[in-house]
Design an enzyme around this catalytic site. Structure first.
Site: not given
Ligand code: AMP
Length: 476
Positions: A32, A249, A106-107, A5
């Site tokens: 969030g 990310y 957040n956490g 968050c």
């Molecule tokens: P996936 O398609 O499951 O391999 O997820 C990878 C993609 O999701 C990449 O384009 C990342 O930028 C994005 N991503 C990575 N971690 C998260 C996260 N915690 N929440 C949402 N998107 C994510």
């Protein structure tokens, strides 16, 4: 429950806090999208407005007008699969014998259940299964015996896990960062007062200036009249456990976290990616938006390779992650991204993204680029392979869902259909973050955690007590 968050706390003296809090929450919206809330105090009583939805939908002008006072806190909550639940919207607020209390978190705590059970045995009634309510009850209980700072210190001795908190007790706002500094929190100066927030981009939005990061284990108390702040180092650890995924990310590229600008770190990770596993191709292409800064750094280091924004993003499609089924996730990638044929037709392409989690995005994109006529597709990832779940607040996926949990890079390459695949090394991540790898939480990429998590291995001595000597306070 995984909560990823954004939090903010502000003390402004003569100015009302509601609008600045609202703007700060807008700046934190990427952290969030499920719910948003503000709690203020006008010197006599607490006001709050918390609801499900995006910041722009949750508050109207009347709501902001009713949030009186020059001090307050705010929160945006990350959506997690299956937990769209109004009970968990924050800030969490309670009124009790020693005044009013609001809390934004957040956490993710790792000992929520045991603390909740202890408090329940003492007669506390809980309305949610969230960890934030547990922190609020523990604090309220400690506040019966003493002041806010001592109460937070006692609570810190009981709760384990990651937390960046902003707390309002009557007209006092404090910010607290967990002993390992896992989640970010920083301090800034704004017109008329001070602000504590998850990311410095929120301070920029308020035309303020970043002063510094809140230190791991530190509490910062903002003076209610906006004139200054005091720091209390409540606990000290030999090592931190910063989450590198914030830089990779989660955070905004324009935020400075733990003294490094996220955008610069991502570019450097891209440069390192070229150094470690560069492959000669006609074009380098980012997966928008997350891969953009990485691809920029990669192309710069590759010197002369064409950089092309060959995938166009439909910005109205939400995050693919929160789609409940695999089929829906695959459909969403196609809805979200479309190739510009002329940039790929007949060309060898290096596609750059920040991470692979389940593998859905990369599998779909490799196929998409081949359909658009790419002759080769090479995948480069600006982080190490994610092999284990996150318990500290990033909603990642379970071990079974992680494509890299029990596979070699070659077998993942085969599964996503790329001509080649390479991840970045952990050392490159530590270098780009200008930190020691012992000061990072690397649980998701090593499977060893800086916390005592049942059923998992720890990467350090996690038996040291949280509380050290008496807290040191200083106005800096
Ligand atoms: P996936 O398609 O499951 O391999 O997820 C990878 C993609 O999701 C990449 O384009 C990342 O930028 C994005 N991503 C990575 N971690 C998260 C996260 N915690 N929440 C949402 N998107 C994510």
């Amino acid at each position: 429950m995984h909560e990823k968050c954004g939090v903010v706390g502000i003390s402004l003296g003569d100015r009302t806090a509601a609008h600045p809090l609202y703007y700060a929450l807008f700046a934190l919206q990427h952290r969030g999208q499920e719910s948003a809330g503000i709690v203020t105090h006008d010197g006599f009583q607490q006001h709050d407005h918390v609801d499900m939805g995006l910041v722009g939908d949750v508050f109207d002008e009347d709501d902001l007008e009713s949030l009186n006072g020059s001090v307050g806190i705010g929160h945006v909550r990350y959506p997690t699969a299956g937990s769209v639940d109004a009970c968990c919207a924050q800030p969490f607020s309670v009124s009790f014998k020693s005044g009013s209390l609001g809390l934004a978190h957040n956490g993710n705590l790792i000992n929520t259940e045991s603390v909740r059970d202890e408090l329940a045995a003492l007669g506390h009634a809980f309305t949610s299964d969230g960890d934030t309510e547990v922190i609020a009850h523990d604090l309220a209980r400690n506040l019966l015996d003493g002041g806010l700072i001592q109460a937070v210190r006692q609570t810190m001795g009981r709760i384990h896990g990651s937390y960046a908190l902003t707390i309002i007790h009557d007209d006092t706002v404090v910010g607290v960062r967990d002993p390992e500094g896992n989640r970010p929190l920083c301090l800034g100066k704004v017109d008329g007062g001070y602000v504590l927030t998850s990311e410095s981009a929120a301070i920029d939005t308020l035309d303020g200036e970043l002063i510094r990061d809140v230190r791991p284990g530190e509490l910062i108390r903002l003076d209610p009249d906006g004139s200054g702040y005091t720091s209390y180092q409540l606990t000290e650890r030999d090592n931190s456990a910063h989450c590198f995924f914030e830089h990779v990310y989660f955070a905004r590229p324009d935020s400075v976290i733990d003294e490094t600008l996220v955008y610069e770190v991502r570019r450097e990770l891209g440069r390192q990616l070229w150094e470690e596993s560069g492959v000669d191709t006609d074009v380098v292409m980012p997966v928008p938006d997350s891969g953009r800064a990485f691809a920029g750094g990669y192309a710069e280091a590759a010197d002369g390779v064409e950089f092309a924004e060959g995938l166009m993003k439909n910005r109205y499609v939400g995050r693919t992650f929160i789609m409940p089924t695999q089929d829906a996730r695959e459909r969403a990638v196609r809805l979200k991204l479309n190739p510009i044929k002329s940039t790929v037709e007949g060309k060898t392409v290096t596609l750059i993204d920040d991470s692979i989690v389940r593998g859905t995005t990369s599998t779909q994109l490799v196929e998409l680029l081949r359909d658009a006529g790419a002759s080769e597709v090479h995948m480069r990832i600006g982080a190490p392979a994610i092999i284990a779940p996150c318990y500290m607040g990033i909603d990642m996926a379970s071990r079974e869902e992680l494509i890299a949990a029990d596979r070699s890079t070659e077998s993942i390459r085969d599964a996503i259909g790329a001509d080649s695949l390479a991840y970045l090394s952990i050392d490159a991540v530590a270098d780009a973050l200008e930190t020691d790898r012992d000061d990072l939480c690397l649980g998701c990429v090593t499977g060893e955690y800086p916390y005592d998590i049942p059923g998992e291995t720890a990467d350090r001595d996690v038996s040291q007590p949280v509380l050290g000597d008496e807290p040191v306070s200083h106005a800096d």
